[in-house]
Write a protein that holds these residues in place. Structure first.
Motif, PDB file in Angstrom:
ATOM      1  N   LEU A 179      -2.704   7.807 -10.990  1.00 17.84           N
ATOM      2  CA  LEU A 179      -1.077   7.603 -10.899  1.00 17.84           C
ATOM      3  C   LEU A 179      -0.173   8.735 -10.102  1.00 17.84           C
ATOM      4  O   LEU A 179       0.799   9.657  -9.985  1.00 17.84           O
ATOM      5  CB  LEU A 179      -0.090   8.188 -12.397  1.00 17.84           C
ATOM      6  CG  LEU A 179      -0.396   7.707 -14.025  1.00 17.84           C
ATOM      7  CD1 LEU A 179       0.133   8.213 -15.114  1.00 17.84           C
ATOM      8  CD2 LEU A 179       0.500   6.246 -13.854  1.00 17.84           C
ATOM      9  N   ASN A 180      -0.853   7.638  -8.992  1.00 19.20           N
ATOM     10  CA  ASN A 180      -1.105   9.102  -7.485  1.00 19.20           C
ATOM     11  C   ASN A 180      -0.678   7.786  -6.469  1.00 19.20           C
ATOM     12  O   ASN A 180      -0.727   8.028  -5.920  1.00 19.20           O
ATOM     13  CB  ASN A 180      -1.801  10.488  -7.732  1.00 19.20           C
ATOM     14  CG  ASN A 180      -3.052   9.704  -6.593  1.00 19.20           C
ATOM     15  OD1 ASN A 180      -2.966   8.161  -7.217  1.00 19.20           O
ATOM     16  ND2 ASN A 180      -4.267  10.399  -6.676  1.00 19.20           N
ATOM     17  N   GLY A 181      -0.206   6.611  -6.367  1.00 20.91           N
ATOM     18  CA  GLY A 181      -0.318   5.838  -5.600  1.00 20.91           C
ATOM     19  C   GLY A 181      -1.471   5.317  -4.897  1.00 20.91           C
ATOM     20  O   GLY A 181      -1.587   4.727  -4.061  1.00 20.91           O
ATOM     21  N   SER A 182      -2.309   5.775  -5.277  1.00 18.58           N
ATOM     22  CA  SER A 182      -3.567   4.547  -4.527  1.00 18.58           C
ATOM     23  C   SER A 182      -4.470   3.563  -4.582  1.00 18.58           C
ATOM     24  O   SER A 182      -3.068   2.708  -5.812  1.00 18.58           O
ATOM     25  CB  SER A 182      -5.311   5.783  -6.049  1.00 18.58           C
ATOM     26  OG  SER A 182      -5.371   7.345  -5.777  1.00 18.58           O
ATOM     27  N   ARG A 183      -4.639   3.321  -3.843  1.00 15.66           N
ATOM     28  CA  ARG A 183      -5.117   1.573  -4.099  1.00 15.66           C
ATOM     29  C   ARG A 183      -6.247   1.304  -3.723  1.00 15.66           C
ATOM     30  O   ARG A 183      -7.140   2.024  -3.374  1.00 15.66           O
ATOM     31  CB  ARG A 183      -4.283   1.225  -2.549  1.00 15.66           C
ATOM     32  CG  ARG A 183      -2.085   1.187  -3.260  1.00 15.66           C
ATOM     33  CD  ARG A 183      -1.438   0.420  -3.793  1.00 15.66           C
ATOM     34  NE  ARG A 183      -0.551   0.582  -3.949  1.00 15.66           N
ATOM     35  CZ  ARG A 183       0.576   1.182  -4.849  1.00 15.66           C
ATOM     36  NH1 ARG A 183      -0.497   2.323  -5.497  1.00 15.66           N
ATOM     37  NH2 ARG A 183       1.698   1.889  -4.724  1.00 15.66           N
ATOM     38  N   ILE A 184      -6.163  -0.360  -4.120  1.00 13.74           N
ATOM     39  CA  ILE A 184      -7.875  -0.665  -3.589  1.00 13.74           C
ATOM     40  C   ILE A 184      -7.265  -2.205  -2.918  1.00 13.74           C
ATOM     41  O   ILE A 184      -6.493  -2.780  -3.658  1.00 13.74           O
ATOM     42  CB  ILE A 184      -8.849  -1.607  -4.887  1.00 13.74           C
ATOM     43  CG1 ILE A 184      -9.194   0.656  -5.489  1.00 13.74           C
ATOM     44  CG2 ILE A 184     -10.026  -2.492  -4.578  1.00 13.74           C
ATOM     45  CD1 ILE A 184      -9.492   0.053  -6.914  1.00 13.74           C
ATOM     46  N   ILE A 185      -8.577  -2.487  -2.033  1.00 13.03           N
ATOM     47  CA  ILE A 185      -8.272  -3.451  -1.533  1.00 13.03           C
ATOM     48  C   ILE A 185      -9.270  -4.616  -1.897  1.00 13.03           C
ATOM     49  O   ILE A 185     -10.531  -3.739  -1.264  1.00 13.03           O
ATOM     50  CB  ILE A 185      -7.798  -4.234   0.228  1.00 13.03           C
ATOM     51  CG1 ILE A 185      -6.344  -2.755   0.614  1.00 13.03           C
ATOM     52  CG2 ILE A 185      -7.765  -5.045   0.658  1.00 13.03           C
ATOM     53  CD1 ILE A 185      -6.375  -2.887   2.178  1.00 13.03           C
ATOM     54  N   LEU A 186      -9.406  -6.001  -1.696  1.00 14.49           N
ATOM     55  CA  LEU A 186     -10.388  -6.849  -2.427  1.00 14.49           C
ATOM     56  C   LEU A 186     -10.624  -8.095  -1.690  1.00 14.49           C
ATOM     57  O   LEU A 186      -8.944  -8.647  -1.216  1.00 14.49           O
ATOM     58  CB  LEU A 186     -10.280  -6.654  -3.887  1.00 14.49           C
ATOM     59  CG  LEU A 186     -11.381  -7.594  -4.469  1.00 14.49           C
ATOM     60  CD1 LEU A 186     -11.684  -7.211  -6.281  1.00 14.49           C
ATOM     61  CD2 LEU A 186     -10.552  -8.788  -4.638  1.00 14.49           C
ATOM     62  N   THR A 187     -10.991  -7.998  -0.580  1.00 22.90           N
ATOM     63  CA  THR A 187     -10.951  -9.523   0.069  1.00 22.90           C
ATOM     64  C   THR A 187     -12.376 -10.204  -0.645  1.00 22.90           C
ATOM     65  O   THR A 187     -12.987  -9.785  -1.487  1.00 22.90           O
ATOM     66  CB  THR A 187     -11.639  -9.381   1.629  1.00 22.90           C
ATOM     67  OG1 THR A 187     -13.108  -9.180   2.196  1.00 22.90           O
ATOM     68  CG2 THR A 187     -10.760  -7.729   1.556  1.00 22.90           C
ATOM     69  N   LEU A 197       0.953  -0.864  -0.184  1.00 24.83           N
ATOM     70  CA  LEU A 197       0.095  -0.300   0.011  1.00 24.83           C
ATOM     71  C   LEU A 197       0.600   1.293  -0.252  1.00 24.83           C
ATOM     72  O   LEU A 197       0.328   2.345  -0.724  1.00 24.83           O
ATOM     73  CB  LEU A 197      -1.280  -0.643   1.023  1.00 24.83           C
ATOM     74  CG  LEU A 197      -1.954  -0.854   1.166  1.00 24.83           C
ATOM     75  CD1 LEU A 197      -3.022  -0.886   2.538  1.00 24.83           C
ATOM     76  CD2 LEU A 197      -3.378  -0.957  -0.048  1.00 24.83           C
ATOM     77  N   LEU A 198       2.059   1.184   0.482  1.00 20.55           N
ATOM     78  CA  LEU A 198       2.862   2.151   0.734  1.00 20.55           C
ATOM     79  C   LEU A 198       3.778   2.416  -0.336  1.00 20.55           C
ATOM     80  O   LEU A 198       4.894   2.657   0.136  1.00 20.55           O
ATOM     81  CB  LEU A 198       3.271   2.418   2.166  1.00 20.55           C
ATOM     82  CG  LEU A 198       2.487   2.532   3.146  1.00 20.55           C
ATOM     83  CD1 LEU A 198       2.595   2.470   4.961  1.00 20.55           C
ATOM     84  CD2 LEU A 198       1.040   4.123   2.778  1.00 20.55           C
ATOM     85  N   ASP A 199       4.139   1.887  -0.893  1.00 19.35           N
ATOM     86  CA  ASP A 199       4.510   2.008  -1.982  1.00 19.35           C
ATOM     87  C   ASP A 199       5.310   2.553  -2.523  1.00 19.35           C
ATOM     88  O   ASP A 199       4.927   2.902  -3.598  1.00 19.35           O
ATOM     89  CB  ASP A 199       4.726   0.366  -2.893  1.00 19.35           C
ATOM     90  CG  ASP A 199       6.489   0.298  -3.711  1.00 19.35           C
ATOM     91  OD1 ASP A 199       7.133   1.143  -3.952  1.00 19.35           O
ATOM     92  OD2 ASP A 199       6.314  -0.876  -4.676  1.00 19.35           O
ATOM     93  N   ASP A 200       6.164   3.420  -2.953  1.00 19.08           N
ATOM     94  CA  ASP A 200       5.956   5.352  -3.466  1.00 19.08           C
ATOM     95  C   ASP A 200       6.607   4.824  -4.575  1.00 19.08           C
ATOM     96  O   ASP A 200       6.563   5.922  -5.533  1.00 19.08           O
ATOM     97  CB  ASP A 200       7.351   6.249  -2.612  1.00 19.08           C
ATOM     98  CG  ASP A 200       5.897   6.293  -0.797  1.00 19.08           C
ATOM     99  OD1 ASP A 200       5.199   6.388  -1.512  1.00 19.08           O
ATOM    100  OD2 ASP A 200       6.902   7.066  -0.391  1.00 19.08           O
ATOM    101  N   ASN A 201       7.303   3.881  -4.805  1.00 18.99           N
ATOM    102  CA  ASN A 201       8.130   3.745  -6.479  1.00 18.99           C
ATOM    103  C   ASN A 201       7.371   2.811  -7.729  1.00 18.99           C
ATOM    104  O   ASN A 201       7.249   2.728  -8.494  1.00 18.99           O
ATOM    105  CB  ASN A 201       9.402   2.833  -6.123  1.00 18.99           C
ATOM    106  CG  ASN A 201      10.517   2.913  -4.817  1.00 18.99           C
ATOM    107  OD1 ASN A 201      10.550   4.089  -5.568  1.00 18.99           O
ATOM    108  ND2 ASN A 201      10.869   1.870  -4.661  1.00 18.99           N
ATOM    109  N   GLU A 202       5.743   3.001  -6.472  1.00 18.80           N
ATOM    110  CA  GLU A 202       4.727   2.216  -7.428  1.00 18.80           C
ATOM    111  C   GLU A 202       3.382   3.478  -7.356  1.00 18.80           C
ATOM    112  O   GLU A 202       2.850   4.121  -6.796  1.00 18.80           O
ATOM    113  CB  GLU A 202       4.479   0.875  -7.499  1.00 18.80           C
ATOM    114  CG  GLU A 202       3.183   0.817  -8.532  1.00 18.80           C
ATOM    115  CD  GLU A 202       4.048   0.374  -9.662  1.00 18.80           C
ATOM    116  OE1 GLU A 202       3.194   1.324 -10.495  1.00 18.80           O
ATOM    117  OE2 GLU A 202       4.665  -0.435 -10.269  1.00 18.80           O
TER     118      GLU A 202
END
Length: 767
Positions: A195-203, A63-68
């Protein structure tokens, strides 16, 4: 129904019969007694993830990977209930995650989700409700109000609004319990070019959902616990030290039958914790004997055992949770009121306050892992809860068999013929203004227009469609029409009109002979019919801003004029004094309300100092909010048993922390809005706030220096400082051993940098 439910339901009767033949093991559990729970509401204890520490680290790193910078969809996958949702929620609420993502939203995706249907519209509303479209002062934050705000918007307009907002910020969205690829792909794909580091968690339990090879998706498989992780979790749940030789003798058998399945370990651990170790062998043998099939011991055995070993008074309370939709966040306040209204709560002469007994019921079910706390209040008590999903599908049929009415409507009702009334219990509809999460009880209808309710409601009454229910819960229904036929509901104990935005209530409400709880919070009702004061059984009366008594204004007259001296069973009180002549008499009257536990006391009009000395020896008062002046020498007259204290506009000139630090049970202290006018504040080691968990300092305009002596506030977990414009430095914040969050809002940059230097960024949240 999931795999667990499918495995349990066919064999439920046979398994229950086997357990039922061994009733001697249940005798000690037949009712609640003293000392049955050692943990109470320890938020960290209940929220800790045992055995998932490595998975948590991996998820946080992704989630916090600033390189991605590209959007990433991270799928938590396991076909079995191994803690996917618990892991996602733990990470979702972490301080570093809240700091990193500007907007967050959590959505439980219903199994019957269908794109371009009313359910998709509901998902959009749920996300929009959570991403703070407007400043906190612009609109009420309640979901019901926000739903009305979106009512006039089309699905396309809401989708476009969501897209425009989220494309400009770094966001995190959790899609919980996704069953099909279409659901998550439809919700995630519009943001694929972020392209700003947003994330989605899916269970998901379906490995096919996460198996598609999209460039912007990744997968994190959860596995069963190792023997070490299993044993650590078991010891945590059973509450016995690891070096106990009696316990270690059972290690091999417990690891074998649980086989790394965390729900089985938790359920078995809590059952065994209620009995002597000499009985453990018989319980383990029963679990094994109840497995009529071949192969691995199923979770169903542990599920049935946990239910069968519940004290009999808790079984209906537990099954009642199946009345609510799956994964719905049930407000604790609402659940306890429903239990009370249905008569589930049994009291003894020693424990005559039924609300307190209901809380004990809830506490025991939580500790037995039969109820899961979803959100917590700042003082560490639970705010919302639900039945764990792996239990829900199992016990939904059981709740029906036991006589609980469960009706989760899927379409708009236009007549009573389409309603399902089986027994006189509440009927819930999971749709609310085309949303999926909130629910509408008693009848199944669309709530956009109040006139759509009247013909359904009236027809049900005229045709005998219900058998005098004890509960009518219309929370969130927009301006329902309360027919005069409501007056014949002679068994009605609980009438919930919260967030209905009604302007008035009929006079016959006060004539309902058994009415105990009337909730008018978040309505526009300001005048009550005179008949309400003749309601002999009324114990809880909620009004906006009345066993709760809210909104009472006392002017020049004595409080006895309002009958306040006769409200000896009052539990919550909210009143305003407009004159100094009535302030003392009001305080004296309050001192005689022996059952009062929550008080909000406000002074208004001419400058008026609040009187505290008559309340000094009040034993039950635990939550106190004071708005108005307090003379410095009177601050020591506060009741000793306070758990929560809020001071606002107190205008104290002497540092109150030495006096307040002596309150032995204080868990939350809020010093708001010019409550203290001094330049320095010191938390002393000798008067150290032994139980304080939360401290909030807001709008203390003259405060320049905050000092925390070594040994002060040993339990403090959250410190929030807001709009203290002259505060430049602090001493001793780095010596708070339990501090997890320092939240700073609109603070001088010098102070922010000083806090960062002392604590680093791990505990710092700046807004």
């Amino acid at each position: 129904m999931d795999e667990v439910g499918a495995a349990v339901v066919p064999a439920m009767d046979a398994v229950e019969k086997l357990f039922g033949e061994h009733t001697e093991l249940q005798l000690r559990n037949s009712a609640l007694g003293g000392g049955w729970n050692n943990h109470q509401y320890d938020q960290e204890w209940h929220s800790a993830l045992v055995g998932l520490e490595d998975a948590e680290k991996e998820l946080v790193a992704r989630l916090l990977d600033d390189n991605e910078k590209s959007l990433r969809v991270i799928s938590l996958v396991s076909e079995e209930p191994l803690g996917k949702t618990a892991l996602a929620r733990k990470v979702y609420n972490r301080l570093d995650i809240r700091q990193h993502f500007e907007r967050r939203a959590w959505v439980h995706v219903p199994k019957d989700f269908s794109y371009k249907d009313v359910t998709y519209r509901g998902l959009l509303i749920i996300i929009l409700q959570q991403i703070e479209l407007y400043p906190s002062w612009a609109l009420p934050r309640a979901p019901e109000f926000m739903t009305l705000h979106f009512e006039s918007m089309s699905e396309e307009e809401m989708s476009a609004m969501l897209y425009q907002i989220l494309m400009k910020v770094r966001f995190l969205i959790v899609l919980d319990d996704v069953c099909t690829v279409d659901v998550w792909f439809m919700l995630a794909y519009p943001f694929a070019n972020v392209l700003n580091g947003s994330r989605i968690i899916l269970t998901t339990r379906d490995s096919n959902v996460a198996s598609h090879d999209y460039l912007w998706s990744s997968r994190l498989n959860l596995m069963r616990l190792s023997d070490e992780g299993s044993w650590a979790l078991f010891l945590k749940k059973v509450g016995i030290p690891q070096n106990s030789s009696d316990i270690n003798n059972f290690r091999e058998d417990i690891l074998r039958i649980c086989h790394g399945l965390s729900p089985a370990i938790m359920l078995l651990g809590r059952v065994l914790s209620t009995m002597e170790s000499s009985e453990w062998s018989r319980v383990i043998d029963l679990v094994v004997a109840a497995h009529f099939g071949k192969g691995q011991l199923p979770l169903s055995n542990f599920v049935v055992l946990s239910y069968q070993m519940l004290p009999y008074v808790l079984k209906p309370c537990f099954l009642y949770l199946a009345v609510f939709p799956k994964a719905y966040e049930i407000p604790i306040r609402r659940l306890l009121h429903l239990w009370l209204a249905h008569g589930f709560v049994q009291t003894s002469p020693e424990a005559s306050v039924t609300e307190d007994v209901a809380k004990k019921y809830l506490e025991e079910l939580v500790c037995r892992n039969m109820i899961e706390i979803v959100r917590w209040k700042p003082d560490g008590t639970p705010k919302t809860c639900h039945m764990p999903c792996y239990l829900y599908d199992v016990f939904l049929p059981k709740a029906k068999d036991k006589g609980f009415l469960v009706h989760h409507g899927k379409s708009e009702c236009t007549s009573a013929d389409s309603l399902e009334f089986l027994l006189p219990f509440v009927s819930f509809n999971t749709r609310k203004r085309d949303t999926i999460e909130p629910l509408q009880p008693f009848v199944s209808f669309n709530t956009r227009k109040s006139d759509s309710i009247k013909p359904v409601f009236t027809k049900i009454i005229n045709t005998g469609g219900f058998l005098m229910p004890k509960v009518l819960d219309l929370e969130g229904v927009f301006k329902p029409v309360l027919s005069e036929k409501l007056g014949i509901m002679v068994n009605l104990r609980y009438l919930n009109l919260r967030w209905t935005l009604l302007n008035s209530i009929p006079a016959f409400i006060g004539d309902l002979p058994r009415l105990e709880i009337l909730d008018l919070t978040r309505t526009k009702i300001t005048i009550l019919p005179c008949s309400i004061w003749e309601a002999n059984n009324l114990r809880l009366l909620y009004m906006t801003r009345v066993r709760v008594l809210k909104g009472l204004v006392i002017g020049f007259v004595e409080p006895r004029i309002y009958g306040l001296d006769r409200c000896t069973n009052l539990r919550k009180l909210d009143l305003t004094c407009f004159h100094s002549e009535s302030a003392l008499k009001t305080a004296q009257c309050i001192s005689r309300l022996d059952n009062l536990h929550t008080l909000r006391l406000t002074s208004s009009g001419d400058p008026l100092n609040l009187m505290l000395s008559p309340m000094k020896d009040h034993q039950s008062l635990s939550n106190l909010y004071l708005f108005g002046g307090i003379e410095d020498h009177r601050i020591g007259n506060l009741p000793r048993n306070l758990n929560i204290l809020t001071l606002s506009a107190s205008r104290l000139t002497e540092d109150p922390m030495r006096v307040l630090g002596k309150l032995p049970q204080l868990r939350v202290l809020n010093l708001f809005n010019h409550s203290y006018l001094g330049q320095e504040m010191t938390c002393h080691a000798d008067q150290n706030f032994p139980e304080l968990r939360v401290l909030k300092l807001w709008i203390l305009g003259k405060l320049e220096l905050l000092t925390v002596e070594n040994g002060a506030m040993p339990q403090l977990r959250e410190l929030e400082i807001r709009v203290c414009e002259k505060l430049r430095s602090s001493e001793g914040l780095d010596q708070l051993p339990a501090l997890k969050e320092l939240i700073l809002r609109n603070m001088p940059q010098d102070f922010v940098e000083d806090a960062r230097r002392r604590l680093g960024n791990e505990k710092l949240l700046i807004k």
